[in-house]
Design a protein around this motif. Structure first.
Motif, PDB file in Angstrom:
ATOM      1  N   ILE A   1      32.484  45.252  70.414  1.00 63.20           N
ATOM      2  CA  ILE A   1      32.824  45.920  69.165  1.00 63.20           C
ATOM      3  C   ILE A   1      33.139  47.385  69.474  1.00 63.20           C
ATOM      4  O   ILE A   1      32.333  48.090  70.093  1.00 63.20           O
ATOM      5  N   ALA A   2      34.325  47.805  69.044  1.00 60.60           N
ATOM      6  CA  ALA A   2      34.733  49.193  69.263  1.00 60.60           C
ATOM      7  C   ALA A   2      34.277  50.049  68.094  1.00 60.60           C
ATOM      8  O   ALA A   2      34.220  49.589  66.952  1.00 60.60           O
TER       9      ALA A   2
ATOM     10  N   LYS B   1      35.554  45.444  60.594  1.00 59.15           N
ATOM     11  CA  LYS B   1      36.845  44.944  60.122  1.00 59.15           C
ATOM     12  C   LYS B   1      36.917  43.420  60.273  1.00 59.15           C
ATOM     13  O   LYS B   1      36.017  42.783  60.815  1.00 59.15           O
ATOM     14  N   ALA B   2      38.026  42.866  59.793  1.00 62.90           N
ATOM     15  CA  ALA B   2      38.207  41.414  59.843  1.00 62.90           C
ATOM     16  C   ALA B   2      38.922  41.009  61.126  1.00 62.90           C
ATOM     17  O   ALA B   2      39.764  41.748  61.648  1.00 62.90           O
ATOM     18  N   ILE B   3      38.578  39.835  61.631  1.00 61.47           N
ATOM     19  CA  ILE B   3      39.268  39.278  62.788  1.00 61.47           C
ATOM     20  C   ILE B   3      39.689  37.846  62.474  1.00 61.47           C
ATOM     21  O   ILE B   3      39.195  37.223  61.528  1.00 61.47           O
ATOM     22  N   ARG B   4      40.615  37.355  63.288  1.00 60.83           N
ATOM     23  CA  ARG B   4      41.103  35.979  63.139  1.00 60.83           C
ATOM     24  C   ARG B   4      40.871  35.230  64.448  1.00 60.83           C
ATOM     25  O   ARG B   4      41.145  35.753  65.530  1.00 60.83           O
TER      26      ARG B   4
ATOM     27  N   LYS C   1      24.502  36.149  61.919  1.00 55.87           N
ATOM     28  CA  LYS C   1      25.411  35.263  61.186  1.00 55.87           C
ATOM     29  C   LYS C   1      26.440  36.055  60.389  1.00 55.87           C
ATOM     30  O   LYS C   1      26.127  37.078  59.776  1.00 55.87           O
ATOM     31  N   VAL C   2      27.674  35.560  60.404  1.00 51.33           N
ATOM     32  CA  VAL C   2      28.752  36.144  59.606  1.00 51.33           C
ATOM     33  C   VAL C   2      28.561  35.724  58.153  1.00 51.33           C
ATOM     34  O   VAL C   2      28.386  34.536  57.854  1.00 51.33           O
ATOM     35  N   SER C   3      28.593  36.687  57.245  1.00 51.12           N
ATOM     36  CA  SER C   3      28.372  36.384  55.826  1.00 51.12           C
ATOM     37  C   SER C   3      29.660  36.384  55.010  1.00 51.12           C
ATOM     38  O   SER C   3      29.700  35.815  53.922  1.00 51.12           O
ATOM     39  N   ARG C   4      30.710  37.015  55.529  1.00 52.94           N
ATOM     40  CA  ARG C   4      31.961  37.128  54.762  1.00 52.94           C
ATOM     41  C   ARG C   4      33.088  36.401  55.492  1.00 52.94           C
ATOM     42  O   ARG C   4      33.773  36.968  56.343  1.00 52.94           O
TER      43      ARG C   4
ATOM     44  N   LEU D   1      40.204  30.649  61.495  1.00 48.52           N
ATOM     45  CA  LEU D   1      39.059  31.276  60.837  1.00 48.52           C
ATOM     46  C   LEU D   1      39.351  32.767  60.720  1.00 48.52           C
ATOM     47  O   LEU D   1      39.808  33.394  61.679  1.00 48.52           O
ATOM     48  N   GLU D   2      39.090  33.328  59.545  1.00 48.17           N
ATOM     49  CA  GLU D   2      39.196  34.769  59.349  1.00 48.17           C
ATOM     50  C   GLU D   2      37.917  35.247  58.677  1.00 48.17           C
ATOM     51  O   GLU D   2      37.463  34.639  57.702  1.00 48.17           O
ATOM     52  N   PHE D   3      37.349  36.332  59.197  1.00 46.24           N
ATOM     53  CA  PHE D   3      36.068  36.801  58.681  1.00 46.24           C
ATOM     54  C   PHE D   3      35.860  38.262  59.052  1.00 46.24           C
ATOM     55  O   PHE D   3      36.494  38.794  59.973  1.00 46.24           O
ATOM     56  N   PHE D   4      34.950  38.907  58.305  1.00 46.57           N
ATOM     57  CA  PHE D   4      34.597  40.292  58.589  1.00 46.57           C
ATOM     58  C   PHE D   4      33.432  40.332  59.576  1.00 46.57           C
ATOM     59  O   PHE D   4      32.512  39.511  59.512  1.00 46.57           O
TER      60      PHE D   4
END
Length: 207
Positions: free
Chosen positions: A205-206, A113-116, A151-154, A163-166
């Motif tokens: 990570i849950a 999921k996405a986090i901020r 690395k985060v890709s999205r 920052l918001e990303f998946f």
């Protein structure tokens, strides 16, 4: 038409007298150096290198005014001291972290999921910049081997304060990671040649 009417019809509005001219500017206009209340001297010089040996053959790239301080002016500031030096630091600062799926702040996030992240100077830039997940050591620090970072890709929002990303699918549940921000952004659209790093406290990570 009598003479008075003729004079009135052909009268011309007198030209106003020019305002008083500044004697200092007049002196500069003549190419003279001007002393400014003993604070220093204004003088005329060429705006670059003069090519040629005589006034007739020389190529002059225009003129400019420069100022040389007098001794009393330099003496007036010679006793100044520095009480404090402030260095502007544009390194990222990680603040709160929020799971956008559950809406909860914390250090445990829903897989995939996405986090901020909120903070300061967070904007990611540079070819080698990015958001990474590094395995956390026993001391709660990020693994220094960048080759192992994930690395985060999205990235869906990338600004200075947010920052918001998946989350990457490669992250394992229950394993502690540090979020690493790597960027060469400074202020606004400015960048630097070197990169700054910021690492979060360990997160998990849950499932």
């Amino acid at each position: 038409m009598n003479n008075l009417e003729h004079l009135a019809a052909t009268s011309v509005t007198p030209t106003p007298e020019p305002p008083d001219r500044n004697p200092l500017l007049e002196a500069l206009g003549r190419g003279e150096a001007v002393n400014i209340f003993d604070l220093g001297t204004l003088y005329i010089t060429t705006n670059g290198k003069v090519k040629g040996d005589t006034p007739q053959t020389a190529t002059i790239p225009g003129f400019q005014v420069k100022f040389t301080c007098s001794k009393i002016t330099n003496d007036a500031v010679s006793a100044l001291g520095i009480k404090k030096i402030v260095i502007s630091d544009s390194s990222p600062i990680i603040g709160t972290k929020t799971d956008l799926f559950t809406g909860e702040e914390g250090t445990a996030f829903s897989a995939g999921k996405a986090i901020r992240i909120e903070g300061r100077h967070l904007k990611i830039s540079g070819d080698d910049g990015g958001i990474f997940f590094a395995h956390a050591t026993e001391k709660g620090e990020s693994d220094s081997d960048e080759a192992k970072w994930i690395k985060v890709s999205r990235i869906i929002r990338n600004v200075s304060k947010i920052l918001e990303f998946f989350l990457p699918s490669e992250l394992e549940t229950g394993v502690p990671y540090c979020i690493v921000l790597k960027t060469n952004s400074t202020f606004g659209k400015a960048t630097r040649k070197t990169y700054s790093l910021a690492c979060s406290n360990p997160v998990t990570i849950a499932g």
